[in-house]
Design a protein around this motif. Structure first.
Motif, PDB file in Angstrom:
ATOM      1  N   LEU A 186       0.832  -1.202   0.000  1.00  0.00           N
ATOM      2  CA  LEU A 186       0.000   0.000   0.000  1.00  0.00           C
ATOM      3  C   LEU A 186       0.866   1.252   0.000  1.00  0.00           C
ATOM      4  CD1 LEU A 186      -2.681   1.558   0.333  1.00  0.00           C
ATOM      5  CD2 LEU A 186      -2.439   1.208   2.811  1.00  0.00           C
ATOM      6  N   LYS A 187       1.858   1.284   0.886  1.00  0.00           N
ATOM      7  CA  LYS A 187       2.739   2.462   0.952  1.00  0.00           C
ATOM      8  C   LYS A 187       3.496   2.649  -0.354  1.00  0.00           C
ATOM      9  CE  LYS A 187       3.435   2.367   5.973  1.00  0.00           C
ATOM     10  NZ  LYS A 187       4.419   2.205   7.065  1.00  0.00           N
ATOM     11  N   ALA A 188       3.958   1.550  -0.928  1.00  0.00           N
ATOM     12  CA  ALA A 188       4.709   1.645  -2.187  1.00  0.00           C
ATOM     13  C   ALA A 188       3.834   2.184  -3.315  1.00  0.00           C
ATOM     14  CB  ALA A 188       5.272   0.272  -2.555  1.00  0.00           C
ATOM     15  N   ARG A 189       2.586   1.707  -3.396  1.00  0.00           N
ATOM     16  CA  ARG A 189       1.670   2.175  -4.451  1.00  0.00           C
ATOM     17  C   ARG A 189       1.337   3.653  -4.254  1.00  0.00           C
ATOM     18  NH1 ARG A 189      -1.260  -1.648  -7.493  1.00  0.00           N
ATOM     19  NH2 ARG A 189      -0.128  -3.614  -7.514  1.00  0.00           N
ATOM     20  N   LEU A 202       3.193   5.946  -2.767  1.00  0.00           N
ATOM     21  CA  LEU A 202       4.371   6.748  -3.105  1.00  0.00           C
ATOM     22  C   LEU A 202       4.583   6.822  -4.613  1.00  0.00           C
ATOM     23  CD1 LEU A 202       6.876   5.636  -0.322  1.00  0.00           C
ATOM     24  CD2 LEU A 202       5.929   7.921  -0.653  1.00  0.00           C
ATOM     25  N   GLU A 203       4.332   5.718  -5.290  1.00  0.00           N
ATOM     26  CA  GLU A 203       4.476   5.701  -6.744  1.00  0.00           C
ATOM     27  C   GLU A 203       3.545   6.716  -7.397  1.00  0.00           C
ATOM     28  OE1 GLU A 203       4.021   2.545 -10.501  1.00  0.00           O
ATOM     29  OE2 GLU A 203       3.643   1.898  -8.444  1.00  0.00           O
ATOM     30  N   GLU A 204       2.307   6.778  -6.915  1.00  0.00           N
ATOM     31  CA  GLU A 204       1.345   7.725  -7.473  1.00  0.00           C
ATOM     32  C   GLU A 204       1.619   9.153  -7.020  1.00  0.00           C
ATOM     33  OE1 GLU A 204      -1.736   9.367  -9.604  1.00  0.00           O
ATOM     34  OE2 GLU A 204      -0.685   7.459  -9.809  1.00  0.00           O
ATOM     35  N   ALA A 205       2.023   9.312  -5.761  1.00  0.00           N
ATOM     36  CA  ALA A 205       2.288  10.650  -5.223  1.00  0.00           C
ATOM     37  C   ALA A 205       3.446  11.323  -5.938  1.00  0.00           C
ATOM     38  CB  ALA A 205       2.562  10.568  -3.723  1.00  0.00           C
ATOM     39  N   TYR A 206       4.405  10.526  -6.399  1.00  0.00           N
ATOM     40  CA  TYR A 206       5.582  11.096  -7.055  1.00  0.00           C
ATOM     41  C   TYR A 206       5.648  10.731  -8.535  1.00  0.00           C
ATOM     42  CZ  TYR A 206       7.049  12.564  -2.471  1.00  0.00           C
ATOM     43  OH  TYR A 206       7.095  13.186  -1.246  1.00  0.00           O
ATOM     44  N   ARG A 207       4.489  10.579  -9.152  1.00  0.00           N
ATOM     45  CA  ARG A 207       4.422  10.420 -10.599  1.00  0.00           C
ATOM     46  C   ARG A 207       4.428  11.810 -11.233  1.00  0.00           C
ATOM     47  NH1 ARG A 207      -0.021   9.572 -14.173  1.00  0.00           N
ATOM     48  NH2 ARG A 207      -1.460   9.304 -12.425  1.00  0.00           N
ATOM     49  N   PRO A 208       5.262  12.058 -12.259  1.00  0.00           N
ATOM     50  CA  PRO A 208       5.370  13.407 -12.837  1.00  0.00           C
ATOM     51  C   PRO A 208       4.061  13.870 -13.472  1.00  0.00           C
ATOM     52  CG  PRO A 208       7.222  12.030 -13.497  1.00  0.00           C
ATOM     53  CD  PRO A 208       6.229  11.117 -12.852  1.00  0.00           C
ATOM     54  N   PHE A 209       3.909  15.189 -13.526  1.00  0.00           N
ATOM     55  CA  PHE A 209       2.784  15.829 -14.217  1.00  0.00           C
ATOM     56  C   PHE A 209       3.245  16.307 -15.588  1.00  0.00           C
ATOM     57  CE2 PHE A 209       1.121  16.369  -9.876  1.00  0.00           C
ATOM     58  CZ  PHE A 209      -0.217  16.082 -10.060  1.00  0.00           C
ATOM     59  N   ASP A 210       2.309  16.433 -16.481  1.00  0.00           N
ATOM     60  CA  ASP A 210       2.533  17.068 -17.784  1.00  0.00           C
ATOM     61  C   ASP A 210       1.845  18.427 -17.727  1.00  0.00           C
ATOM     62  OD1 ASP A 210       2.460  17.979 -20.411  1.00  0.00           O
ATOM     63  OD2 ASP A 210       2.230  15.965 -21.246  1.00  0.00           O
ATOM     64  N   LEU A 211       2.636  19.499 -17.553  1.00  0.00           N
ATOM     65  CA  LEU A 211       2.039  20.826 -17.389  1.00  0.00           C
ATOM     66  C   LEU A 211       1.307  21.293 -18.632  1.00  0.00           C
ATOM     67  CD1 LEU A 211       4.653  22.944 -15.387  1.00  0.00           C
ATOM     68  CD2 LEU A 211       2.811  21.493 -14.554  1.00  0.00           C
ATOM     69  N   GLU A 212       1.725  20.817 -19.793  1.00  0.00           N
ATOM     70  CA  GLU A 212       1.110  21.285 -21.035  1.00  0.00           C
ATOM     71  C   GLU A 212      -0.250  20.634 -21.279  1.00  0.00           C
ATOM     72  OE1 GLU A 212       2.133  21.677 -25.815  1.00  0.00           O
ATOM     73  OE2 GLU A 212       3.722  21.306 -24.334  1.00  0.00           O
ATOM     74  N   GLU A 238     -13.023   0.755   5.054  1.00  0.00           N
ATOM     75  CA  GLU A 238     -11.807   1.574   5.036  1.00  0.00           C
ATOM     76  C   GLU A 238     -11.370   1.875   3.613  1.00  0.00           C
ATOM     77  OE1 GLU A 238      -7.141   1.561   6.567  1.00  0.00           O
ATOM     78  OE2 GLU A 238      -8.323  -0.290   6.570  1.00  0.00           O
ATOM     79  N   HIS A 239     -11.144   3.155   3.351  1.00  0.00           N
ATOM     80  CA  HIS A 239     -10.590   3.611   2.075  1.00  0.00           C
ATOM     81  C   HIS A 239      -9.414   4.542   2.354  1.00  0.00           C
ATOM     82  CE1 HIS A 239     -14.589   2.291   0.818  1.00  0.00           C
ATOM     83  NE2 HIS A 239     -14.187   2.312  -0.449  1.00  0.00           N
ATOM     84  N   ILE A 240      -8.504   4.642   1.400  1.00  0.00           N
ATOM     85  CA  ILE A 240      -7.406   5.605   1.466  1.00  0.00           C
ATOM     86  C   ILE A 240      -7.592   6.602   0.330  1.00  0.00           C
ATOM     87  CG2 ILE A 240      -4.914   5.976   1.458  1.00  0.00           C
ATOM     88  CD1 ILE A 240      -5.826   4.319   3.807  1.00  0.00           C
ATOM     89  N   LEU A 241      -7.652   7.875   0.684  1.00  0.00           N
ATOM     90  CA  LEU A 241      -7.791   8.944  -0.308  1.00  0.00           C
ATOM     91  C   LEU A 241      -6.438   9.601  -0.524  1.00  0.00           C
ATOM     92  CD1 LEU A 241      -9.698  10.842  -2.002  1.00  0.00           C
ATOM     93  CD2 LEU A 241      -9.797  12.295   0.040  1.00  0.00           C
ATOM     94  N   LEU A 242      -6.004   9.696  -1.764  1.00  0.00           N
ATOM     95  CA  LEU A 242      -4.750  10.364  -2.120  1.00  0.00           C
ATOM     96  C   LEU A 242      -5.048  11.487  -3.090  1.00  0.00           C
ATOM     97  CD1 LEU A 242      -1.607  10.556  -2.156  1.00  0.00           C
ATOM     98  CD2 LEU A 242      -1.662   8.976  -4.101  1.00  0.00           C
ATOM     99  N   LEU A 243      -4.610  12.677  -2.757  1.00  0.00           N
ATOM    100  CA  LEU A 243      -4.787  13.843  -3.623  1.00  0.00           C
ATOM    101  C   LEU A 243      -3.405  14.388  -3.971  1.00  0.00           C
ATOM    102  CD1 LEU A 243      -7.434  16.597  -3.201  1.00  0.00           C
ATOM    103  CD2 LEU A 243      -5.078  17.251  -3.641  1.00  0.00           C
ATOM    104  N   VAL A 244      -3.145  14.546  -5.253  1.00  0.00           N
ATOM    105  CA  VAL A 244      -1.855  15.044  -5.737  1.00  0.00           C
ATOM    106  C   VAL A 244      -2.119  16.220  -6.685  1.00  0.00           C
ATOM    107  CG1 VAL A 244       0.366  14.421  -6.743  1.00  0.00           C
ATOM    108  CG2 VAL A 244      -1.054  12.645  -5.696  1.00  0.00           C
ATOM    109  N   LEU A 247       2.988  10.241   4.263  1.00  0.00           N
ATOM    110  CA  LEU A 247       3.779   9.652   3.189  1.00  0.00           C
ATOM    111  C   LEU A 247       5.241  10.038   3.373  1.00  0.00           C
ATOM    112  CD1 LEU A 247       1.511  10.467   0.108  1.00  0.00           C
ATOM    113  CD2 LEU A 247       1.655   8.300   1.346  1.00  0.00           C
ATOM    114  N   GLU A 248       6.106   9.153   2.981  1.00  0.00           N
ATOM    115  CA  GLU A 248       7.546   9.422   3.044  1.00  0.00           C
ATOM    116  C   GLU A 248       7.891  10.616   2.153  1.00  0.00           C
ATOM    117  OE1 GLU A 248      11.637   7.284   1.435  1.00  0.00           O
ATOM    118  OE2 GLU A 248       9.836   6.085   1.812  1.00  0.00           O
TER     119      GLU A 248
END
Length: 537
Positions: free
Chosen positions: A125-128, A130-140, A156-162, A418-419
């Protein structure tokens, strides 16, 4: 404008006049327009993105555990309402003729992903996350807001907002949490949410900034910073654990610690007694710690200002934060209370002149550039405290502080830390003011520092805080000697621990040798008993 119209405007209340002004500004600035210039701080982030488009250093993220259950369709609709309400969340940043523009899309579907994580282990769960939290954005192309809802069980749910920092700051995150607490129950009940309409949007702030900088007020601000940062600017040269890379990689981590209620209340009382604020006391002590470690007395420390000097901008989501440069001199060996007065004046002056964008300041000052270091300042100090437009604890929640619980509109949230993997500067000290205590985080560049160094810096910081609460008349030289004595004691304890460890190892070797000797001497009168194997020799 005829006389009757003028009279009707004169009869409006102050609130009605502000609303009318907002409508006029929106009409004047938009008129079916969707392309706008960037603010100066947005330009700075866009430029860094061009240099390293795969970098995730400007990914702003937080995660929360939702329990006992969640109305997923209502949550999705509430998040869509946030995107509809705040144009910054549906903005992208293409380039035209090599220059960036921000394009506000009339409609954008919220990027909302449901994921089944019911079979994942805690580590997976933590690895997934972190992978999503630090996935790059495409600004264009966007989108610049991503939401993931991970189902662990029916309860139980986990909500992640990036979100990318180019469209948001932490004030904005707290605002979004607050509004989510209004929209979610309304969507669950199928009623209209009681949120007031927004008279302005972020692009109105961009236009206001450009007009202000072109006015006499802009010249006044520039004159102040030009004088404040005149001459050869000092480079804060903290001793590093490893050689500084030629180019920054922005790899980071954090060392977290907490200051108890007794120390927190003592610091607030100290600030009040000397006509200062908690922010000023904490900053002053942090600067003394930096001076001790660098041997420098002329220091530049960055500190982000909210950047919403006009009340009209308080409810808008966008990048308003402006990291001003605080230049403080520690020379003359003053008592702490005298140094605190210096810091107080520095901070008050910076607050008065905070609207001048630091990106423009760098452009006009043209400081000596070293590509291995951030320009102007390498270290930042941040004190985050709840603001009046957000629920108590929303700011701490938005920054990912451990153990924070919120209940926005029946959506029970518990922070899921998150780390930290990114660092924009060499070192950032973030302190969050809670109801009774202070939580702190030393966020650092892992190319330069290791965890032990951050633990030592944190210990020094807390040692001085506890000392100045009771003895504010102590001179800076004595405070630095206190830190030196702390280091000497720590080194003595380390040497003692090493000696004890070596003694234990020697004792273990001795015991093993004695045991081996006994095993080999099992004959009569202690004489070796020869075996068939012995007879071969």
């Amino acid at each position: 404008m005829n006389s009757s119209t003028s009279q009707r405007i004169a009869d409006l209340s102050p609130g009605e006049k502000r609303a009318l002004l907002g409508q006029l500004l929106r009409k004047q600035g938009r008129d079916s327009k969707s392309l706008y210039p960037l603010s100066y701080n947005q330009q700075g982030i866009w430029f860094l993105y061009q240099l390293a488009p795969e970098s995730t250093v400007y990914n702003v993220n937080f995660a929360a555990r939702i329990s006992p259950d969640v109305n997923v369709p209502a949550l999705r609709r509430a998040l869509q309402r946030l995107v509809d309400r705040h144009p910054a969340l549906r903005t992208t940043f293409p380039a035209q003729s090599g220059k960036p523009i921000q394009q506000v899309h009339e409609h954008q579907k919220v990027c909302f992903e449901e994921v089944d994580g019911s079979t994942w282990s805690g580590e997976e769960l933590k690895a997934r996350l972190l992978e999503e939290a630090y996935r790059p954005f495409d600004l264009e192309r966007g989108p610049l807001l991503r939401v993931s809802l991970i189902m662990r069980s029916a309860q139980e749910h986990i909500l992640l907002l990036v979100v990318h920092h180019i469209v948001i700051d932490f004030w904005s995150l707290a605002l979004l949490l607050n509004e989510l607490g209004v929209l979610y129950p309304a969507e669950s009940a199928g009623v209209k949410a009681p949120l007031p309409p927004l008279d302005l949007q972020y692009t109105d702030y961009v236009r206001w900034q450009a007009e202000m900088l072109a006015s006499p007020e802009g010249e006044r601000l520039w004159a102040y910073w030009r004088e404040k940062l005149a001459g050869q600017l000092p480079v804060l040269d903290l001793p590093t654990d490893r050689p500084r890379p030629a180019l920054p990689t922005y790899r980071g981590a954090s060392h977290d610690f907490t200051m108890d209620a007794e120390l927190s209340s003592g610091l607030k009382a100290l600030a009040k007694a000397h006509g200062a604020t908690l922010y000023m006391v904490l900053l002053a002590v942090f600067q003394i710690v930096l001076s001790y470690h660098t041997g420098q007395e002329d220091l530049l420390v960055g500190s982000p200002m909210v950047g919403r000097s006009r009340v009209e901008f308080e409810g808008i989501v966008g990048l308003f934060t402006n990291p001003v440069v605080l230049r403080t001199n520690l020379s003359g060996n003053p008592a702490f209370r005298e140094f605190l007065d210096r810091v107080r004046h520095t901070v008050l002056d910076a607050l008065e002149h905070q609207d001048y964008p630091t990106v423009l300041l760098v452009e006009r000052l043209r400081p000596s550039r070293d590509l291995s270091r951030p320009p102007l300042c390498q270290v930042m100090f941040v004190l985050d405290k709840p603001h009046r437009l957000a629920e108590q604890g929303a700011s701490a929640f938005a920054t990912g502080e451990t153990g924070i619980r919120m209940n926005p509109g029946g959506l029970v949230l518990e922070s899921f830390p998150l780390e930290r993997r990114a660092a924009t500067l060499d070192l950032v000290l973030l302190i969050i003011e809670m109801q009774e205590s202070l939580t702190a985080s030393m966020r650092y560049n892992t190319d330069l520092f290791g965890p032990a160094t951050m633990a030592r810096l944190s210990k020094h910081f807390e040692t001085l805080l506890r000392h100045v609460v009771g003895q504010p008349a102590t001179r800076l030289s004595a405070l630095k000697e206190l830190l030196a004595e702390t280091d000497r004691q720590e080194q003595a304890e380390i040497r003692k621990a090493h000696r004890e460890l070596n003694i234990q190892k020697l004792q273990q070797i001795k015991r093993k040798s004695v045991s081996a000797l006994h095993l080999g001497n099992d004959g009569v009168d202690g004489k070796p008993k020869y075996t068939n194997a012995n007879r071969r020799y």
